[in-house]
Design an enzyme around this catalytic site. Structure first.
Site, short mmCIF file in Angstrom:
data_model
loop_
_atom_site.label_atom_id
_atom_site.label_comp_id
_atom_site.label_asym_id
_atom_site.label_seq_id
_atom_site.Cartn_x
_atom_site.Cartn_y
_atom_site.Cartn_z
CB CYS A 124 -4.72 -1.83 -2.52
SG CYS A 124 -4.88 -0.07 -2.81
CB CYS A 220 -2.74 2.35 4.40
SG CYS A 220 -4.06 1.73 3.32
#
Length: 391
Positions: A124, A220
């Site tokens: 990410c 997440c």
């Protein structure tokens, strides 16, 4: 660091030093809705910078909206927007959901399908945040982008260097090894020299609504930490049954899919080797749908090869450093301290030879390299492709 030091002093002593640009300069603050990024934006504004807050909406599926400890979805976006309003800075929300799905979530599922143990937080940072978002920051006229990561950026004789955070318990350098020289030139990390309790104290002193908000936990986009639920939905073939095989060739049992196993795993095998000694996952052969197990000593690794490497050292490229046998400190898991080793080449591929074998080195994880002469400095690293076992 005194958590009750006046905010103005913090801004002068820490933020301006970390940014290294004149006050009034436009700086984009990446705001996830958490404490760290919110304090970063607030301190930048206090220090006199022209701050623009940007939040990425990365996913918004099902229970993720209400998931505690998540980021970049639902309530967190609202928290970021409200914080920007309270700080008095403009704020933009960018819909990066499709990019995040393709570059992070799909990659995460594919890695497990190959028998690897991926690190989506690195991916990410490497793609969505430090590549795509930096382009947006430049389009907004910013001369730098600041994040709430706990790492330090220091000026060196040959340009900026990446260093571990002053607070060893919060250091995130392992997850930022893929930051390129060009990205590091544009990035700033105002919290890198601060302990977390001080940051919490600043949030309270600034009367930020997120002052008591819990930190993000786990991955997440994975509900309740059950990563295989995501993988089964995206790559159902990963749940196909196969054999659990001892490294001596004996078939010991069956498994419910290679995506449920990682190197070094002991629990959940439900097999015995006939000798009474505990067995661990030593290898995953995804093509044959086999989970190979063996004794603990079979987990020891003396060398490993790297792919998708990144280099921040003095040498022009990591291949040059490997050809010279450059001494390094190698960190093969985020929860472990770096150990001595050296860069080398194995069949022409970038590799790290370890002075002392490390246990449970898993393909897909990162091997992050630090400088022995300055152990806080990140030299780069890569994703582990293969492990050369000690036995």
């Amino acid at each position: 660091m005194n958590a009750h030091l006046p905010i103005a002093d913090i801004a002068d002593d820490v933020v301006r030093a970390a940014v290294g640009l004149p006050t009034g300069t436009r700086v984009v603050a990446a705001m996830s809705g958490g404490v760290d990024s919110t304090v970063t934006a607030a301190l930048l504004a206090k220090a006199g910078y022209d701050v623009v807050g940007v939040t990425l909406q990365l996913y918004d599926h099902g229970a993720a909206i209400q998931k505690k400890g998540a980021c970049c979805a639902g309530q967190d976006i609202l928290d970021a927007r409200q914080a920007a309003e309270a700080i008095g800075i403009p704020h933009y929300v960018l819909d990066y959901e499709s990019r995040f799905k393709q570059q992070v979530i799909e990659d995460f599922a594919d890695a497990y399908l190959r028998g690897e143990t991926p690190i989506p937080c690195v991916r990410c940072n490497q793609t969505v945040k430090f590549r795509d978002l930096l382009d947006v920051a430049r389009d907004l006229g910013a001369e730098a982008m600041a994040t709430g990561h706990y790492v330090r950026r220091e000026d060196g004789p040959n340009g900026p260097q990446l260093h571990r955070a002053a607070d060893a318990n919060r250091d995130q350098s392992y997850f930022l090894f893929a930051t390129t020289r060009e990205q590091l030139d544009f990035l700033r990390f105002p919290l890198g020299s601060l302990p977390k309790p001080a940051v919490r104290g600043m949030a309270a002193e600034l009367d930020l609504s997120v002052a008591d908000k819990p930190d993000s936990q786990d991955i997440c986009f994975v509900p309740e930490g059950k990563y295989h639920t995501i993988i089964d939905r995206l790559r159902p073939q990963g749940a196909e049954a196969g054999d659990i095989v001892h490294m001596d060739g004996r078939t010991l049992g069956r498994h419910e899919g290679v995506t449920r196993y990682t190197i070094g795993q002991r629990r959940g095998l439900k097999v015995g080797g006939g000798t009474g000694e505990p067995l661990f996952v030593t290898k995953i052969d995804a093509d044959r749908r086999q989970v190979i197990v063996g004794p603990r000593e079979a987990l020891l690794t003396r060398a490993l090869t790297l792919k998708e490497d990144n280099w921040l050292g003095e040498e022009a490229a990591i291949a040059e450093a490997a050809d010279a046998g450059r001494a390094v400190l190698a960190r093969v898991r985020s929860t472990r301290e770096p150990v001595p080793g050296r860069l080398t080449l194995i069949d022409g591929q970038i590799a790290v030879a370890l002075d002392t074998p490390e246990e449970s080195v898993a393909p897909g994880q990162a091997c992050v390299l630090y400088a022995p002469e300055d152990p806080t400095r990140v030299l780069g690293g890569g994703f582990i492709e293969t492990a050369v076992r000690a036995a």
